[in-house]
Design a protein around this motif. Sequence first.
Motif, PDB file in Angstrom:
ATOM      1  N   TYR A  19       0.872  -1.275   0.133  1.00  0.00           N
ATOM      2  CA  TYR A  19      -0.046  -0.030   0.024  1.00  0.00           C
ATOM      3  C   TYR A  19       0.626   1.259   0.106  1.00  0.00           C
ATOM      4  O   TYR A  19       0.230   2.507   0.095  1.00  0.00           O
ATOM      5  N   GLY A  20       2.065   0.959  -0.165  1.00  0.00           N
ATOM      6  CA  GLY A  20       3.114   2.182   0.082  1.00  0.00           C
ATOM      7  C   GLY A  20       3.914   2.197   1.312  1.00  0.00           C
ATOM      8  O   GLY A  20       4.591   1.268   1.793  1.00  0.00           O
ATOM      9  N   GLY A  21       3.613   3.193   1.982  1.00  0.00           N
ATOM     10  CA  GLY A  21       4.257   3.533   3.431  1.00  0.00           C
ATOM     11  C   GLY A  21       5.622   3.962   3.272  1.00  0.00           C
ATOM     12  O   GLY A  21       5.825   4.478   2.385  1.00  0.00           O
ATOM     13  N   ASN A  22       6.515   3.501   4.264  1.00  0.00           N
ATOM     14  CA  ASN A  22       7.978   3.961   4.614  1.00  0.00           C
ATOM     15  C   ASN A  22       8.946   3.760   3.234  1.00  0.00           C
ATOM     16  O   ASN A  22       9.844   2.889   3.881  1.00  0.00           O
ATOM     17  N   MET A  23       8.617   4.021   2.199  1.00  0.00           N
ATOM     18  CA  MET A  23       9.480   3.413   0.988  1.00  0.00           C
ATOM     19  C   MET A  23      10.651   3.942   0.870  1.00  0.00           C
ATOM     20  O   MET A  23      11.869   3.404   0.393  1.00  0.00           O
ATOM     21  N   ASP A  24      10.850   5.210   1.286  1.00  0.00           N
ATOM     22  CA  ASP A  24      12.094   5.963   1.299  1.00  0.00           C
ATOM     23  C   ASP A  24      12.692   5.793  -0.126  1.00  0.00           C
ATOM     24  O   ASP A  24      13.944   5.619  -0.149  1.00  0.00           O
ATOM     25  N   LEU A  25      11.940   6.193  -1.246  1.00  0.00           N
ATOM     26  CA  LEU A  25      12.364   6.205  -2.605  1.00  0.00           C
ATOM     27  C   LEU A  25      12.530   7.586  -2.999  1.00  0.00           C
ATOM     28  O   LEU A  25      11.413   8.106  -3.166  1.00  0.00           O
ATOM     29  N   PRO A  26      13.751   8.019  -3.425  1.00  0.00           N
ATOM     30  CA  PRO A  26      13.750   9.375  -4.070  1.00  0.00           C
ATOM     31  C   PRO A  26      13.095   9.874  -5.194  1.00  0.00           C
ATOM     32  O   PRO A  26      12.662  11.071  -5.278  1.00  0.00           O
ATOM     33  N   ASP A  27      12.635   8.819  -5.600  1.00  0.00           N
ATOM     34  CA  ASP A  27      11.777   9.194  -6.966  1.00  0.00           C
ATOM     35  C   ASP A  27      10.528   9.851  -6.767  1.00  0.00           C
ATOM     36  O   ASP A  27       9.705  10.160  -7.630  1.00  0.00           O
ATOM     37  N   ILE A  28       9.978   9.513  -5.380  1.00  0.00           N
ATOM     38  CA  ILE A  28       8.706  10.150  -4.996  1.00  0.00           C
ATOM     39  C   ILE A  28       8.845  11.384  -4.438  1.00  0.00           C
ATOM     40  O   ILE A  28       8.593  12.009  -3.544  1.00  0.00           O
ATOM     41  N   ALA A  29       9.002  12.274  -5.761  1.00  0.00           N
ATOM     42  CA  ALA A  29       9.555  13.717  -5.527  1.00  0.00           C
ATOM     43  C   ALA A  29       8.693  14.670  -6.367  1.00  0.00           C
ATOM     44  O   ALA A  29       7.778  14.102  -7.182  1.00  0.00           O
ATOM     45  N   PRO A  30       8.797  16.122  -5.947  1.00  0.00           N
ATOM     46  CA  PRO A  30       7.988  17.036  -6.867  1.00  0.00           C
ATOM     47  C   PRO A  30       8.024  16.705  -8.160  1.00  0.00           C
ATOM     48  O   PRO A  30       9.315  16.411  -8.904  1.00  0.00           O
ATOM     49  N   GLY A  31       6.880  16.869  -8.927  1.00  0.00           N
ATOM     50  CA  GLY A  31       7.148  16.439 -10.440  1.00  0.00           C
ATOM     51  C   GLY A  31       6.648  15.025 -10.848  1.00  0.00           C
ATOM     52  O   GLY A  31       6.349  14.771 -11.737  1.00  0.00           O
ATOM     53  N   SER A  32       6.715  14.288  -9.911  1.00  0.00           N
ATOM     54  CA  SER A  32       6.157  12.773 -10.009  1.00  0.00           C
ATOM     55  C   SER A  32       4.734  12.440  -9.686  1.00  0.00           C
ATOM     56  O   SER A  32       4.117  13.175  -8.650  1.00  0.00           O
ATOM     57  N   ILE A  33       4.124  11.565 -10.064  1.00  0.00           N
ATOM     58  CA  ILE A  33       2.785  10.841  -9.757  1.00  0.00           C
ATOM     59  C   ILE A  33       2.963   9.595  -9.205  1.00  0.00           C
ATOM     60  O   ILE A  33       3.573   8.824  -9.819  1.00  0.00           O
ATOM     61  N   ILE A  34       2.558   9.606  -8.029  1.00  0.00           N
ATOM     62  CA  ILE A  34       2.662   8.011  -7.531  1.00  0.00           C
ATOM     63  C   ILE A  34       1.007   7.537  -7.565  1.00  0.00           C
ATOM     64  O   ILE A  34       0.112   8.291  -7.278  1.00  0.00           O
ATOM     65  N   TYR A  35       1.018   6.314  -8.132  1.00  0.00           N
ATOM     66  CA  TYR A  35      -0.221   5.567  -8.225  1.00  0.00           C
ATOM     67  C   TYR A  35      -0.303   4.603  -7.405  1.00  0.00           C
ATOM     68  O   TYR A  35       0.552   3.477  -7.026  1.00  0.00           O
ATOM     69  N   LEU A  36      -1.144   4.581  -6.047  1.00  0.00           N
ATOM     70  CA  LEU A  36      -1.614   3.675  -5.060  1.00  0.00           C
ATOM     71  C   LEU A  36      -2.655   2.767  -5.241  1.00  0.00           C
ATOM     72  O   LEU A  36      -3.796   3.451  -5.410  1.00  0.00           O
TER      73      LEU A  36
END
Lengths: 329, 329, 329, 329
Positions: free
Chosen positions: C188-205
Amino acid sequence: MSWFDNSIMVQRGVAKGRTGTSHSITEASQGKYHYVYGPYAAPVLRVDPGAVISAETHDAMEGQIRSESDMPSDILNFPFLNPQNGPIFVNGAEKGDCLAVHIKEIVPRGPQPVGTTCVMREFGGLVGTGETAMLNAPLPEIVKKVEVDPVTGIKWNDKITLPYEPFIGTIGTSPEIEAISSLHPDYYGGNMDLPDIAPGSIIYLPVNAPGALLYLGDCHATQGDGELCGFAIEHPTVTTVQVDLIKGWTFRWPRLENERVIMTIGSGRPMEDAARIAYRELIRWMAADYGFEEMDAYMLLTQAGRIRVGNMVDPKYTLGASIAKSLLV
Amino acid sequence: MSWFDNSIMVQRGVAKGRTGTSHSITEASQGKYHYVYGPYAAPVLRVDPGAVISAETHDAMEGQIRSESDMPSDILNFPFLNPQNGPIFVNGAEKGDCLAVHIKEIVPRGPQPVGTTCVMREFGGLVGTGETAMLNAPLPEIVKKVEVDPVTGIKWNDKITLPYEPFIGTIGTSPEIEAISSLHPDYYGGNMDLPDIAPGSIIYLPVNAPGALLYLGDCHATQGDGELCGFAIEHPTVTTVQVDLIKGWTFRWPRLENERVIMTIGSGRPMEDAARIAYRELIRWMAADYGFEEMDAYMLLTQAGRIRVGNMVDPKYTLGASIAKSLLV
Amino acid sequence: MSWFDNSIMVQRGVAKGRTGTSHSITEASQGKYHYVYGPYAAPVLRVDPGAVISAETHDAMEGQIRSESDMPSDILNFPFLNPQNGPIFVNGAEKGDCLAVHIKEIVPRGPQPVGTTCVMREFGGLVGTGETAMLNAPLPEIVKKVEVDPVTGIKWNDKITLPYEPFIGTIGTSPEIEAISSLHPDYYGGNMDLPDIAPGSIIYLPVNAPGALLYLGDCHATQGDGELCGFAIEHPTVTTVQVDLIKGWTFRWPRLENERVIMTIGSGRPMEDAARIAYRELIRWMAADYGFEEMDAYMLLTQAGRIRVGNMVDPKYTLGASIAKSLLV
Amino acid sequence: MSWFDNSIMVQRGVAKGRTGTSHSITEASQGKYHYVYGPYAAPVLRVDPGAVISAETHDAMEGQIRSESDMPSDILNFPFLNPQNGPIFVNGAEKGDCLAVHIKEIVPRGPQPVGTTCVMREFGGLVGTGETAMLNAPLPEIVKKVEVDPVTGIKWNDKITLPYEPFIGTIGTSPEIEAISSLHPDYYGGNMDLPDIAPGSIIYLPVNAPGALLYLGDCHATQGDGELCGFAIEHPTVTTVQVDLIKGWTFRWPRLENERVIMTIGSGRPMEDAARIAYRELIRWMAADYGFEEMDAYMLLTQAGRIRVGNMVDPKYTLGASIAKSLLV
């Protein structure tokens, strides 16, 4: 008729259980011990199937840890560790055959205290190591010397005595073209540290190179599951085995038989991969030789399979998966 | 002055960046290719530090996969896989030294299509394998042949062309007494499948045996992170490297330098152990040579370290950990 | 037309890229922050697809590490760690839908130095932990406070300044019936600590519970691959996102899109399992939405896939697998 | 005096071995079974230390697999799996205490054949799963129904009968704020699938939430080490336990005691991490309560420790590490 007379070794071996000539490998006749399992060393002995061989094994530290004030990391010098007797060339053995080794006896040799265990920096199951690299400071090194007697047992301290339950820590055949450190366990055997490889058992090893090229050493006076700190009760021994050859019995990983069970032995990392190898090999064996459908074997092992953790400290971890012979009906 | 003039190889190497004699290893002069990294083969070449060597490498399947209708598992015959050029004996190299290898050029050789990728049963990152044993049925085998051109790239299909980004899949020195399958990556290098080992980079390898005994082969025309199905765009090449020797620079795992970063390379299972090795080695390097306290390096890498996943398909997985040179101040 | 206008969010979302109402979650309106991802907390906000939400996030230590002389293990109190804003109930979201979250902006808030990194006992990538239990003594604890400025960057020390590259460390939807510590990353996501989840990106959950129940927090000012010591540059922020809903887009693990790539995110142990999840999900996505045969996607990713290691320190490790959009033809 | 009278439960428990009031949880009084271990469900029962509770447990599939022609993956609906009785609130239990649970009896209930095992797609120890993602095709699904009789055993087929060796597959307390799927094993217990949790044993569970909130279910009629295909002989039962409370006995992972051994239980991935947890906890226990120096315990377990593999199929793997009480001198 004993279980041994019904064993695969006796039923399918070239020598059919007959005891052949006797041989001994002394420290002197061995000369240089070996630190790799490979095809590049000259055989120390050539024997026929059925031969009985007694070998003077060193302990895994080649006897260099002499006192409790020794510092293992100062003395032990990778890759010159875990000295092996052999290789023993078994006449007639070819790639695709199986070498059967019946372990007949292990007795300590040398002056007491003959048993040694240690805590050594960067080695063991609960510390950072060369493989599981950590920044934490290492544990202090410890050497413990113990008296080992086949009858009275292992005198751990004034209050605790452990039974003498010896086994061969490292045994195997040569890879075809590789020469791998005797600290490793793998498809050809090697440093499995599995307590089931004990007197009374037969270990079946795949033959990868002409003559099989059997090596063995590293006998333990007793060991817990996983060999937690990395050093069982290491001790020099006279170890006696009988070899036989099963022509055309081809498999990838070591197998074992004793009075009660058949077992397959897998080595790998992470540990679940060792378990997967062991269980898959056992399913394949049950399907090939005992009339099971693979899916039936898979489900029966779910209810009746057993796992023994040999080591959780070597470059690969070793597990044995077994099933009672009484269920192989 | 280029970054290369400031490289560790030039600054600390015996040849100090001077180009020595040129040598070539043709298929004919190589004769028998090798399938293990070990000290038991006779050197194909003896060179001084500074020497430039061009080698005709085979692809990892030794050119045996000739058509898209071939069946890899019928043709490929373990352990005779991943043929290597060498060993090259570098005069003066002793245990405890470092062998520097500057990768100067990789060009494809042979008739088109020179590139091959495959799906082979029991091998790959998303299937059961000999190491991660499963009961599931294997995938169907597939062979794909592609044209590879250094200028126009790799013609994947009518719509997709990939850039030619070649690198050396397998390179390393000999272990001291072991001889290990060229399918393995480990402390001496070997089958790392790390795309950073590319023209323009310098790889630093620990010397474990006299003469270092450099082997190389298995060049890839391009590869994604992890080499997912197990076969990059495998292709035969002429690969040109320059070697040098850094006396007394002792470390355990391969290191790499290019214009932008320094990198340490770890191989292990499970994958986190490869990452741990790579990062610990990088911390140690930063502490030894760049004036960092270990804890500072640990914390700075937390913010600025980079990881490249080389392979997730070989007997050990390989990762490179790096930091920008601009931060080594 | 920008890439965003062609994004999946705009093309398939209920709001079709239209900006809806604006909302803000202040510390005061949030009130109690949350330490689990679950369906048992009352929504702090109910919004329609298209809504833009700005949230005042705490750092992962809830601002409790105030000075470099603090002792993290004395202050931090499991499970009350990694405080999260939310949950945000998105009207219309049902199990089997996808919640799209476009990350618009992250700015630091609070007095300088707003950034904190630490070394804490029994936590981190190169030390024994509660999960990888060791007997070695822990490292000494360290707290480092740094100034973080969106323009001038992160002042690491007098010589090193790191660029401000903020991202959301922890973001996700609620599981259906589970409530899992915000220290964990999972399906479901959570504490992924993945630098791509940054301004400009869209995350789909994936949506698992009615209203999706979006949580977020734990923003990092920058972070290296793997978040080696376990603490990136943690900092409180105002983080602005836009949400949308893609009805009936059902998948198991988080996905991400930016201008250049599509990415799938897997979390697991050992690390290879995270990589396997990420790559298998990417193959399935390429097959479902981009016209690839699964085997073609498998082979193409072998040549052109990329892996980003998010964290190697959390209860599961997180990796992102991606492919360039330019190859999705 | 029996070993039970000397057990930790009797020696240190609030009830000191006295049998308190009897309670029963029927299907009707349970009403809704639970699929998470968490603090958000209302207690089904409130009892004092010493209470004896009999619970009507469902099998792990909640009785939905009724015939050998059923298709498990059609019927089973994650996360509504592995239904649990409880929670049982134990008066006086607070965070930091220990809940002792003496397992008194397990008897099958319901019409024959009451036992079920299955092969289900994407689940099991030798197949690709949601956690170890593979591209291989799944195995065909199989359901096997078997008669289970406490006296005559488990009728596997016409030739094989297995002994009835029942145990509780899933038992534990509630986390403090998390609610975790009953398919998981972890620090609070849960789906450990460890055959030692059997009649005659006492399991010691950490209390994390007020009242401890005991859950249990998922009883197995027998099981092999590792629960290879993922389904032991699942069966509905009446299970009877006695609870007690040990105030202020604080530890992180479940512990167990029977006549012969003390055991610590670790769950983790990869499997070596479960082993590390179990052994480290055992060392700490030996040091805290039995007068050992940690290093002595480490070395003694190397020689005399035992490992039982509970499951190798759940989201975390579970192992028990034990030592004979006779050595705790």
